[in-house]
Scaffold this active site. Sequence first.
Site, PDB file in Angstrom:
ATOM      1  CB  ALA A  86      39.683  73.723  64.553  1.00 13.76           C
ATOM      2  CB  THR A  87      34.796  75.509  66.733  1.00 12.94           C
ATOM      3  OG1 THR A  87      35.136  76.502  65.760  1.00 12.94           O
ATOM      4  CG2 THR A  87      34.018  76.144  67.874  1.00 12.94           C
ATOM      5  CD  GLN A 194      44.493  79.450  59.117  1.00  8.97           C
ATOM      6  OE1 GLN A 194      44.997  79.280  58.001  1.00  8.97           O
ATOM      7  NE2 GLN A 194      43.206  79.734  59.263  1.00  8.97           N
ATOM      8  CG  HIS A 216      36.880  74.154  56.905  1.00  5.20           C
ATOM      9  ND1 HIS A 216      36.813  75.499  56.618  1.00  5.20           N
ATOM     10  CD2 HIS A 216      36.808  74.062  58.242  1.00  5.20           C
ATOM     11  CE1 HIS A 216      36.678  76.186  57.747  1.00  5.20           C
ATOM     12  NE2 HIS A 216      36.683  75.335  58.751  1.00  5.20           N
ATOM     13  CB  CYS A 341      30.500  92.075  60.306  1.00  4.21           C
ATOM     14  SG  CYS A 341      30.382  93.216  58.955  1.00  4.21           S
TER      15      CYS A 341
END
Length: 417
Positions: A86-87, A194, A216, A341
């Site tokens: 999807a990126t 999603q 995935h 992060c």
Amino acid sequence: MSNVTMNPEVPAGVTLPIYMDNHATSPMDPRVLEAMLPYFSGKFGNAASRNHSFGWEAEQAVEQAREQIARLIGATAKEIIFTSGATESNNLAIKGIAEMYRERGNHIITQVTEHKAVLDTCKRLEKYGYRVTYLPVKADGLIDLDDLRRAIDDKTILVTIMSANNEIGVLQPVAEIGKICHEKGVIFHTDAVQAVGKVPVDVQAMNIDVLSLTAHKIYGPKGVGALYVRRRNPRVQIAAQIDGGGHERGMRSGTLNVAGIVGLGKACAIAQEEMATEAEHLRAMRDHLRARMEAELDYVEVNGSWEHRLPGNLNMSFIYVEGESLLMGINDVAVSSGSACTSATLEPSYVLKALGLGDDVAHSSIRFGLGRFNTMAECDYVADKVIGIVKKLRELSPLYEMVKEGIDLSKIEWAAH
Ligand SMILES: *Cc1c(COP(=O)(O)O)cnc(C)c1O
């Protein structure tokens, strides 16, 4: 604090660690793996080989997958373009439309809680002279449709708004957005990673022109995805971002990942078959998890609209609890926190901040991402574990003590240090 609460008994049938991070990636369904295996060995042909049976066999498998994907979203097989995930689909959609429709205009509309694959792509286009409007979201995570209507001008070529958010599970009003876009003659792309396979998605009924999905997140393999590109009413054109042999109707060159594509197709077929019953199972587990934690803990809040939400998503803040300690305390449960992060520092999630949450509350948030292979027994174990650790951490929290004593924290003047 008794040891029993801190380390709840592991119920029969539950093995640790428990995976509850299905928005990040999902385990492969064994049926998907089984469908893929022959294409790693005997059926190794190149789907672009036109001269022999090895190629034909691979091509046939790819075309079946195209059908399976198209069927799940109400498209036709010819409208499905395979990508590496999807990126890439988001990059291809947004950059490909921006390039193709540059003569018509240079304005793109998106919103602030999109995935980075959309936001960073839009940011790059700003460097190339495109104008991007980032719509805000309300406290429930939804965009305001009037904001969208007002943002569209005569230079707008593309609206890109996600179907379901990966952190808070909020479902945007996709059908309404599609209707507005079509009334205004603007192309509508949605990152539906999603949503596909979890809630009904129909590109016709919802006026979606371009749609990104990935294997995935729906119990298929990593590294394979697809882009739906509408062929009529209107016909959407996309400038290729990878040049080469002219595969995928010239929109995306490169030898096809046949085994991965077979897996994506199978994952879509299973999702179509089982979505309704699976959604019920997910919703029951999610509601149970929420109810247990709310029954035994105060100062917990659900983030994002409860009504417009994926069945498998629960995002909760445990106020007056330090986020990192909370995660460490439940280290046999794989979940995500409201912190991202970035290099050395722990940044609060930009999605939660967009809802208006303060940094501390964002850091104290957990995303429980339920999936096909989770069980009610696992939910009980996770609830026990979280309740235990939150109670323990709050015993150590001076802020929580003050709140319990009725002190208004907002009225306190903290000494500078
Ligand atoms: C996972 C995800 C992506 C990226 O998909 P990849 O296939 O991992 O590149 C994009 N958008 C959303 C909403 C996601 O959840």
